[in-house]
Design a protein around this motif. Structure first.
Motif, short mmCIF file in Angstrom:
data_model
loop_
_atom_site.label_atom_id
_atom_site.label_comp_id
_atom_site.label_asym_id
_atom_site.label_seq_id
_atom_site.Cartn_x
_atom_site.Cartn_y
_atom_site.Cartn_z
N VAL A 17 11.83 -9.58 24.40
CA VAL A 17 11.36 -10.89 24.86
C VAL A 17 9.94 -10.76 25.42
CG1 VAL A 17 11.71 -12.75 26.53
CG2 VAL A 17 13.68 -11.77 25.34
N ALA A 18 9.76 -9.76 26.29
CA ALA A 18 8.45 -9.58 26.92
C ALA A 18 7.37 -9.26 25.89
CB ALA A 18 8.54 -8.48 27.97
N LYS A 19 7.68 -8.43 24.90
CA LYS A 19 6.69 -8.07 23.89
C LYS A 19 6.31 -9.27 23.03
CE LYS A 19 8.82 -4.35 22.21
NZ LYS A 19 9.06 -3.11 21.40
N ALA A 20 7.30 -10.09 22.67
CA ALA A 20 7.00 -11.27 21.85
C ALA A 20 6.13 -12.26 22.61
CB ALA A 20 8.30 -11.93 21.40
N LEU A 21 6.45 -12.49 23.89
CA LEU A 21 5.65 -13.42 24.68
C LEU A 21 4.28 -12.83 24.98
CD1 LEU A 21 8.43 -14.67 27.14
CD2 LEU A 21 7.32 -16.00 25.34
N GLY A 22 4.25 -11.52 25.25
CA GLY A 22 2.96 -10.87 25.50
C GLY A 22 2.07 -10.90 24.28
N GLY A 23 2.67 -10.72 23.09
CA GLY A 23 1.89 -10.79 21.86
C GLY A 23 1.31 -12.15 21.61
N ALA A 24 1.97 -13.21 22.15
CA ALA A 24 1.47 -14.58 22.02
C ALA A 24 0.59 -14.98 23.20
CB ALA A 24 2.65 -15.55 21.89
N GLU A 25 0.30 -14.00 24.08
CA GLU A 25 -0.55 -14.21 25.26
C GLU A 25 0.02 -15.27 26.18
OE1 GLU A 25 -4.49 -14.99 23.81
OE2 GLU A 25 -4.79 -12.91 23.19
N ILE A 26 1.34 -15.28 26.29
CA ILE A 26 2.03 -16.18 27.22
C ILE A 26 2.51 -15.37 28.41
CG2 ILE A 26 4.08 -17.64 27.52
CD1 ILE A 26 3.82 -18.33 24.54
N GLY A 27 2.28 -15.91 29.62
CA GLY A 27 2.62 -15.19 30.83
C GLY A 27 4.12 -15.01 30.99
N VAL A 28 4.52 -13.80 31.38
CA VAL A 28 5.93 -13.50 31.62
C VAL A 28 6.02 -12.36 32.62
CG1 VAL A 28 6.03 -11.92 29.63
CG2 VAL A 28 8.14 -12.85 30.56
N THR A 29 7.01 -12.43 33.49
CA THR A 29 7.28 -11.37 34.46
C THR A 29 8.59 -10.71 34.09
OG1 THR A 29 6.11 -12.51 36.24
CG2 THR A 29 7.69 -10.81 36.89
N ILE A 30 8.61 -9.38 34.01
CA ILE A 30 9.83 -8.64 33.72
C ILE A 30 10.17 -7.77 34.93
CG2 ILE A 30 8.57 -6.81 32.50
CD1 ILE A 30 11.11 -6.49 30.72
N ILE A 31 11.42 -7.84 35.35
CA ILE A 31 11.88 -7.12 36.55
C ILE A 31 13.00 -6.16 36.15
CG2 ILE A 31 12.82 -7.36 38.89
CD1 ILE A 31 11.90 -10.28 38.85
N ASP A 32 12.92 -4.93 36.64
CA ASP A 32 14.00 -3.98 36.40
C ASP A 32 14.14 -3.07 37.61
OD1 ASP A 32 15.60 -2.95 33.68
OD2 ASP A 32 15.41 -1.43 35.23
N ILE A 63 5.09 0.92 28.03
CA ILE A 63 5.48 0.19 26.83
C ILE A 63 4.77 -1.16 26.74
CG2 ILE A 63 7.43 -0.88 25.62
CD1 ILE A 63 9.24 1.21 26.97
N LEU A 64 4.65 -1.83 27.90
CA LEU A 64 4.11 -3.19 27.92
C LEU A 64 2.65 -3.24 28.37
CD1 LEU A 64 7.20 -5.02 29.49
CD2 LEU A 64 6.56 -4.89 27.07
N GLY A 65 2.03 -2.07 28.54
CA GLY A 65 0.67 -2.03 29.08
C GLY A 65 -0.37 -2.71 28.22
N ARG A 66 -0.11 -2.83 26.92
CA ARG A 66 -1.12 -3.45 26.04
C ARG A 66 -1.04 -4.97 26.02
NH1 ARG A 66 0.84 -3.90 20.43
NH2 ARG A 66 3.03 -3.30 20.33
N TYR A 67 -0.13 -5.55 26.83
CA TYR A 67 -0.01 -7.01 26.89
C TYR A 67 -0.50 -7.50 28.25
CZ TYR A 67 3.18 -6.02 23.00
OH TYR A 67 3.74 -5.58 21.81
N PRO A 68 -1.74 -7.97 28.36
CA PRO A 68 -2.29 -8.39 29.66
C PRO A 68 -1.51 -9.51 30.33
CG PRO A 68 -4.03 -8.14 28.02
CD PRO A 68 -2.74 -8.05 27.28
N SER A 69 -0.81 -10.33 29.55
CA SER A 69 -0.11 -11.47 30.15
C SER A 69 1.27 -11.10 30.71
CB SER A 69 0.06 -12.58 29.11
OG SER A 69 0.91 -12.17 28.05
N VAL A 70 1.68 -9.84 30.55
CA VAL A 70 2.99 -9.40 31.01
C VAL A 70 2.85 -8.67 32.35
CG1 VAL A 70 5.02 -7.98 30.53
CG2 VAL A 70 3.86 -9.19 28.66
N GLN A 71 3.58 -9.16 33.35
CA GLN A 71 3.61 -8.49 34.66
C GLN A 71 4.94 -7.77 34.80
OE1 GLN A 71 3.73 -11.01 38.12
NE2 GLN A 71 3.08 -9.36 39.51
#
Length: 448
Positions: A17-32, A63-71
């Motif tokens: 989910v995070a990669k797909a949204l990040g690839g579309a430059e849509i902001g998303v926060t992932i918590i683990d 893993i998600l470092g290349r998506y600036p819109s993903v926190q």
């Protein structure tokens, strides 16, 4: 207005989910609650000293470092306030959301016998795998130094509860570890004589596979010396013994592979749950009665076109995550409705032992070396990170040629299997102390 999207869980579903949204430059926060993504299908190999933890895990930030819109947030979600649309972390931090994606996976389920959890570990995390590995190896160390033949026999008896893929894979891997690798390491015991008992309440192993593949798995395990007990239900589990069918069996270690339940966070959504704690979702993966919450993977009850729930497999979670991430990106961009999710089965597989596995996809059924090759290719391909694919491939080739396993570290003294040996036991020779995190992932903190 662009919605605040929060994903809880960095497993297969949450990451997609995070990669797909990040690839579309849509902001998303992932918590683990862990800072790493774990490739759970190979976790049993860490538990049986075939691989090390870093081979099957990768930091989520990497893993998600290349998506600036993903926190990425490292934390444990303690509370979900569905009315205020706020998540509360264990340290009191609050995270607001407009859309919530729950992908928190599952945990071992002991059928209301929670006291069993302390003495019968399941296999869901790196900590679980380390505990199992340490207790398993310690049982051989204690057997080596005891002079009591009865105690030695107990220390070389391992029970596994549950004949599904995890139980079968654990049984086969422990059999090979004891009969090949450890057989050269000890002087006072014969590890190849280790008694491994696989207890299954049903009438066959691998109930999700075709009967002929189940039978192949049983025969293969028995050829490795595993005692397969079908139509047998465990009645009691204690630190040094189990009771099956009224018979008490002394054991050094009991492992749980008999059942899982959804993450307890699902209960905070305020909707109905099934017996496994899963939340029912619609065709678009939306939680029934909650238009702002989605559930994926093991925490979701999704019914296929035949009205049957999808199994708790990595491929299910991965496909659901890819589907939902792309669908939310399109809805945010164009406002189009969320399409229905359709699962495309890529086949089901389980390894039984050295160059032996079963694979089933529709009418295609494979067993033996061909199935093992398919299993290896699929699992190497699915590993996150090119370096992991190379490392695991090299290690598997080395193991195949030499039967050697290099991750035989007893890293946690707290993992001692029950009380120490009887007074008749010999005193152990001094040994070099190992650091508690001897195979820990670099830079990874433990969080529960």
């Amino acid at each position: 207005m662009i919605p605040r999207i929060v994903v809880v869980g960095g497993g297969f579903a949450g990451l997609e989910v995070a990669k797909a949204l990040g690839g579309a430059e849509i902001g998303v926060t992932i918590i683990d609650r862990h800072n790493h993504h774990l490739f759970q299908p190979l976790l049993y190999q860490v538990a049986t000293a075939a691989l090390s933890a870093p081979d099957i895990a990768e930091p989520i930030r990497k893993i998600l470092g290349r998506y600036p819109s993903v926190q990425v947030l490292f934390g444990n979600v303690a509370k979900i306030d569905t009315e205020a649309r706020i998540l509360v972390l264990a340290d009191g931090t609050t995270v607001p959301y407009d859309l919530l994606v729950l992908a928190t996976g599952s945990q071992p389920f002991y059928f209301s016998q929670e006291s069993w959890a302390r003495v019968c570990p399941g296999l869901k995390s790196i900590e679980d795998a380390r505990t199992i590995r340490s207790r398993l190896l310690l049982s051989f160390e204690h057997a080596e130094r005891t002079t009591d033949p009865v105690e030695q026999s107990r220390l070389m008896t391992i029970a596994i509860i549950g004949g599904g893929p995890t139980g079968v894979e654990l049984a086969g891997s422990i059999a090979e570890l004891s009969r090949h690798t450890l057989a050269r390491d000890f002087r006072n015991i014969r590890p190849e004589k280790t008694k491994i008992i696989l207890v299954e309440a049903g009438n066959r192993l691998l109930a999700g596979f075709a009967p002929e593949l189940s039978e192949y798995a049983r025969l293969r395990l028995e050829s490795l010396g595993v005692d397969v007990a079908l139509d047998s239900r465990v009645e009691a589990i204690e630190a040094q013994k189990i009771t099956v069918g009224g018979k008490v069996i002394p054991v050094a270690l009991t492992l749980w592979a008999a059942g899982v339940a959804a993450s307890p966070l699902a209960a905070q959504l305020g909707v109905g749950l099934d017996r496994g704690g899963r939340v029912k979702v619609g065709s678009d993966l939306q939680v029934m009665g909650r238009s702002d919450i989605f559930a994926l993977g093991d925490v979701a009850l999704f019914l296929d076109e035949n009205g049957q729930p999808l199994p708790g497999l990595a491929q299910v979670a991965k496909q659901q995550g890819e589907h939902l991430g792309k669908a939310l990106a399109r809805r945010t961009d164009t406002g189009e409705d969320l399409p229905a999710f359709v699962f495309r089965n890529r086949g089901n597989t389980a390894i039984v032992g050295r160059h032996a596995a079963v694979f089933e996809s529709g009418r295609l059924k494979l067993k033996g070396w061909f199935a093992w090759s398919a299993w290896a290719i699929i699992h190497v391909y699915l590993l996150v990170g090119f370096q992991h694919r190379v490392q695991v491939s090299i290690q598997w080739l080395w193991r195949y040629l030499t039967y050697e396993r290099g991750a035989r570290l007893i890293a946690e003294e707290r993992a001692e299997p029950g009380p120490p040996p009887s007074p008749a036991a010999e005193q152990p020779a001094p040994r070099e102390a190992l650091p508690p995190d001897a195979d820990a992932l670099p830079g990874i903190a433990r969080a529960r």
